[in-house]
Design an enzyme around this catalytic site. Structure first.
Site, PDB file in Angstrom:
ATOM      1  CD  GLU A   2      -2.005   1.367   2.663  1.00 55.22           C
ATOM      2  OE1 GLU A   2      -2.626   2.557   3.123  1.00 55.22           O
ATOM      3  OE2 GLU A   2      -2.274   0.622   3.307  1.00 55.22           O
TER       4      GLU A   2
ATOM      5  CG  ASP B 102      -7.656   5.151   4.836  1.00 59.82           C
ATOM      6  OD1 ASP B 102      -8.745   4.993   4.441  1.00 59.82           O
ATOM      7  OD2 ASP B 102      -7.451   6.155   5.109  1.00 59.82           O
TER       8      ASP B 102
ATOM      9  CG  ASP C 240      -0.210   1.311   6.318  1.00 58.08           C
ATOM     10  OD1 ASP C 240       0.729   0.968   6.410  1.00 58.08           O
ATOM     11  OD2 ASP C 240      -0.174   2.805   6.289  1.00 58.08           O
TER      12      ASP C 240
ATOM     13  CG  ASP D 100      -4.061   2.718   8.266  1.00 59.27           C
ATOM     14  OD1 ASP D 100      -4.800   2.391   7.502  1.00 59.27           O
ATOM     15  OD2 ASP D 100      -3.887   4.164   8.769  1.00 59.27           O
TER      16      ASP D 100
END
Length: 885
Positions: free
Chosen positions: A454, A532, A528, A530
């Protein structure tokens, strides 16, 4: 007899030592004559060759035991005698299956020429003799899933222990078995106004390497049975975890379609087809509905048995569907430019359920994966041809949407073909690989890995930290297209997806995808931690699941697991994946340099450390796990242990019975160590005026049909009820407590409390954790008093964390190239999670169920139905850990 020597070995017992080489095996031990032949009868044959009866002895075969017992209850439901079914996984791993059907007959068995069987209880015959059952003459059951009379007797043969209770004509009887042999003969144990059967069994660990039942596996199958049998209530409960679900549907096939299409945009109302052939005693039910998606989901059942490989009913349905829709489209002028949809085009976005009932079904094997009856195919094809044609004539708007769906699929197929050709030309003109791909130098595919990373930032760190020999990096910019909402031609126009397709090298689509052409052995998604990152990971997984599924099925897709914590002490650094491992790590760190001081009432002291302390911690964790189950029952663990631990026999009760009398508001609660004690209670309560009903605790909430009382007393049939609770978790607690006593500890040590004296001082603690360099008090030793055994594990975690700096990571961007390599990319230290469609890929039935569940979940999370997505999130939010907000 087969000429294959492997087959001969399986059928003949050869009691000789084996010499080297296949050719000398039989000759090594002596002559081969009539004395070498064995006849395996009944239970012995099942235990010797269990896979012949249940498919295998892995997870699939284990769960097949439950299905065999449940199928008997379902046969009672199809005959009109059963309305409620309970399946319960006890805390000790055993299973209870209970129904309110007619019960198993118990009278003397006379219909035999074998003098050894004549006069025995019919219940014993059914439970111990293969090919004994009531499904051969079609008098007791017009249709059934059972064919051979081997189901419940096979379950009995493969169970370490089995208890059956049957209630008929107001009398309740029981028998006990162990590995198929009777251990307690037929006993009358009470009376009841309701018929039914209760079977409790524990799989035999001598047969099954893994005896742990999976709640999700059972729940999926039981939900299907509830859909297929309208009005029947089925409840499944797992006392190990507290999970519980009840299934009851009045409009089964429509609600089945609704479940399968959850999260999808349906194009028309459900099409329900029903036909009966009185002459052949065939029944056909078909439910059809198209959605705006691009995948097919068609399920086939014969007599409630899921035929995962289809059979004559599936092939007949597909051919009739294609023929009928194309005939309608041609008649209405919907087909354009000579584009005729294929069968595959017309099944795009199709959800269908085909359920037939057959008096004499012919299956491919005992596991019934394929239906073979030719007359069923003819009947299904005739039903679909006639009734689907009528539906389309009577509902022209819906019919046009269905036909146009197939035409658009054919046009999209042609557009996708052109797009693939253009993509191939583009690859050849540009030299092959995309610019974003930083390839590895090795040409040995089996050792290479492709990381889908990503963002450019994390991708830059990955490129610097990677092993350039074996690891390739492909940085993805932003979020890729949600392919759940896009056709193949639109998807192929998306740059990031074309980049992934080129890098992987397998092609795209069912016709052109070739897994043997993949350029890397592992495809690793690295995002990640998180919100997103989770979304991007889901988008990539959706693409791979929908369009490169063989990569997933072949075990080539992985998700990187960057650590959640960094532990640092001086120059020493360690990384920890999650909270559970962190707690275990801190406990282990404490045990390495800590001893437990135990002060006795006689003034003596002893120390526990090392392996002994580690074993003590393991026992305490076991007790806490089982204690949580007791708490879910509403029991106070401390009070239960204090009042019911039998000091002499070192035992805990395994049965709780709540007796509800008609003239009392609160139940009378009893705890018992043996089944016989409960039997005596039943007999005492049964002697009271009025009627007695025995109910399993997990079955209290099932719908019960009204009935007239047949009370035995003068109170007009006043109802007495005994609610039975299986405290199977107490068996594990018993074992743990016995182990504690080997350490010189007891039940009272769990809940010690030091009371202040008149001077205000508290006495010395019985337990003290000493942390230092040695076992003797001195400089550097530290002391931590522990109130009781319940707080020991927490105290050890506190000690283990002393001197460590704990850092929690949120994403890959917080790591430099060296940290990213060491924690997430280095094969020697990293953790990768393989993406698997099923935990049991070798079990075709479970794989099929997990594929459908995966399809449903992707549709909910990535589709257009906001309401379904919100309901899913609300239902599952309780399971979320480490939420980044």
């Amino acid at each position: 007899m087969s000429a294959n020597p492997d087959s001969i070995e399986q059928d003949i017992e050869v009691p000789v030592e084996r010499a080297e080489g296949r050719g000398s095996e039989l000759a090594a031990g002596g002559d081969y004559d009539e004395s070498r032949i064995r006849v395996l009868e009944g239970i012995e044959a099942v235990r010797k060759r269990p896979a012949m009866y249940i498919g295998d002895t892995a997870t699939a075969g284990l769960h097949h035991l439950v299905y065999e017992v449940v199928d008997n209850a379902i046969d009672e439901a199809m005959a009109g005698f059963c309305r409620n079914i309970l399946v319960k996984i006890n805390a000790d791993g055993s299973v209870v299956v209970k129904d309110d059907g007619r019960g198993i007959p118990v009278g003397p068995f006379e219909k035999t020429t074998d003098p050894k069987l004549r006069g025995k209880s019919t219940l014993e015959i059914v439970m111990t003799i293969l090919h004994a059952g009531g499904k051969f003459d079609r008098c007791s059951y017009k249709v059934s899933g059972g064919l051979h009379g081997v189901g419940v007797s096979v379950v009995n043969a493969l169970s370490k222990s089995l208890v059956v209770e049957t209630t008929r004509e107001g009398e309740t009887y029981s028998m006990h078995f162990a590995r198929g042999r009777v251990t307690r003969g037929l006993q009358q144990i009470g009376k009841s106004g309701r018929n039914g059967t209760r079977i409790e069994f524990e799989p035999d660990p001598e047969i099954f390497p893994d005896c742990e039942f999976r709640y999700e596996t059972l729940a999926a199958r039981l939900r299907e049975l509830a859909f297929l049998n309208e009005g029947v209530s089925i409840r499944v409960a797992d006392e190990r975890t507290g999970k519980d679900a009840a299934f009851h549907y009045q409009d089964g096939l429509r609600e089945f379609l609704k479940h399968l299409n959850q999260g999808k945009d349906c194009l028309h109302k459900p099409i329900i087809l029903h036909a009966v052939d009185e002459e052949q005693s065939l029944v056909c039910d078909v439910a059809v509905q198209y959605n705006s998606g691009f995948t097919e989901s068609t399920l086939c059942f014969a007599n409630n048995v899921h035929n995962i490989d289809g059979g004559t009913h599936l092939s007949a349905f597909r051919s009739a569907l294609t023929r009928t829709i194309n005939a309608y489209a041609r008649k209405e002028g919907i087909l354009k430019k000579n584009v005729t949809p294929t069968g595959e085009d017309l099944r795009e976005g199709l959800t269908a359920v085909i359920a037939v009932r057959v008096p004499e079904p012919q299956f491919e094997a005992q596991t019934k994966v394929r239906l073979m009856n030719p007359e069923v195919g003819t009947f299904v094809a005739q039903t679909v041809n006639e009734q689907l044609t009528n539906f389309m004539e009577e509902n022209p708007a819906d019919a046009k949407r269905v036909a146009m769906k197939g035409v658009q699929a054919a046009q999209a197929r042609e557009a996708a073909r052109r797009a693939r050709e253009q993509a191939r030309k583009s690859v050849l003109n540009t030299g092959g690989m995309p610019d974003k791909l930083k390839d590895c130098s090795s040409r040995n595919r089996d050792e290479t890995e492709l990381f889908l990373v990503e963002g450019d930032s994390a991708g830059g760190s990955a490129k610097q930290g990677r092993d350039t020999q074996r690891q390739a990096i492909l940085s993805l910019r932003g979020k890729i297209l949600n392919v759940e909402k896009a056709r193949l031609d639109k998807m192929l126009a998306h740059e990031e997806i074309r980049t992934i397709i080129s890098a992987v090298g397998c092609g795209i689509g069912g016709d052109e995808f070739d897994i043997s052409k993949r350029r890397y052995d592992k495809i690793v998604i690295m995002c990640d931690a998180d919100v997103d990152g989770s979304h991007i990971r889901t988008l990539i997984l959706t693409f791979l699941f929908r369009h490169m599924r063989p990569l997933v099925e072949g075990g080539h897709v992985y998700v990187a697991q960057p650590p959640l914590y960094q532990l640092k002490r001086g120059r020493h650094v360690e990384y920890v994946l999650n909270d559970v491992i962190l707690s275990r790590k801190l406990t282990d760190l404490a045990i390495e340099r800590t001893v437990l001081l135990v002060r006795g009432s006689d003034g003596q002291e002893r120390r526990i450390g090392g392996a002994e302390l580690r074993g003590l911690v393991s026992v305490l964790e076991t007790v806490e796990t089982q204690a949580r189950i007791l708490r879910r029952r509403g029991l106070n663990f401390r009070e239960f242990l204090t009042h019911h631990w039998d000091m002499d026999r070192k035992r805990l009760p395994v049965i709780r019975a709540d007796v509800y009398y008609p003239d009392r508001d609160e139940p009378e609660v009893h705890y018992y160590f043996e089944e016989q004690e409960l039997t005596e209670l039943r007999q005492r309560v049964d002697a009271e005026p009025g009627e007695l009903e025995m109910v399993d605790a997990s079955q209290q909430h099932l719908r019960v049909e009204p009935r007239e009382s047949n009370g035995n007393g003068s109170q007009g049939g006043a109802l007495h009820r005994i609610v039975r609770y299986e405290l199977s978790e107490c068996k594990a607690i018993e074992d743990a407590l016995r182990t504690l006593e080997e350490h010189g500890l007891g039940v009272s040590d769990f809940f010690l409390q030091r009371e202040e004296g008149v001077t205000g001082e508290r006495p010395a603690a019985k337990f003290v954790l000493i942390t230092g360099q040695g076992d003797h008090e001195g400089e550097g030793d530290r002391f931590l008093e522990v109130e009781n055994l319940s707080g020991l594990v927490t105290a050890l975690c506190e000690i283990g964390g002393r001197g460590w700096q704990v850092k929690r990571f949120k994403g890959l961007g917080e790591m430099n190239p060296e940290e990213l390599w060491q924690t997430t990319m280095n094969p020697e230290t990293r953790t990768l999670q393989r993406v698997e469609i099923s935990e049991d890929p070798g079990d075709p039935e479970q794989l099929d169920a997990d594929l459908r569940e995966g399809d449903r979940i992707f549709s909910i999370l990535m589709g257009d139905d906001v309401e379904s997505r919100r309901n899913f999130i609300e239902t599952n939010a309780i399971h979320v850990k480490n939420l980044d907000v």
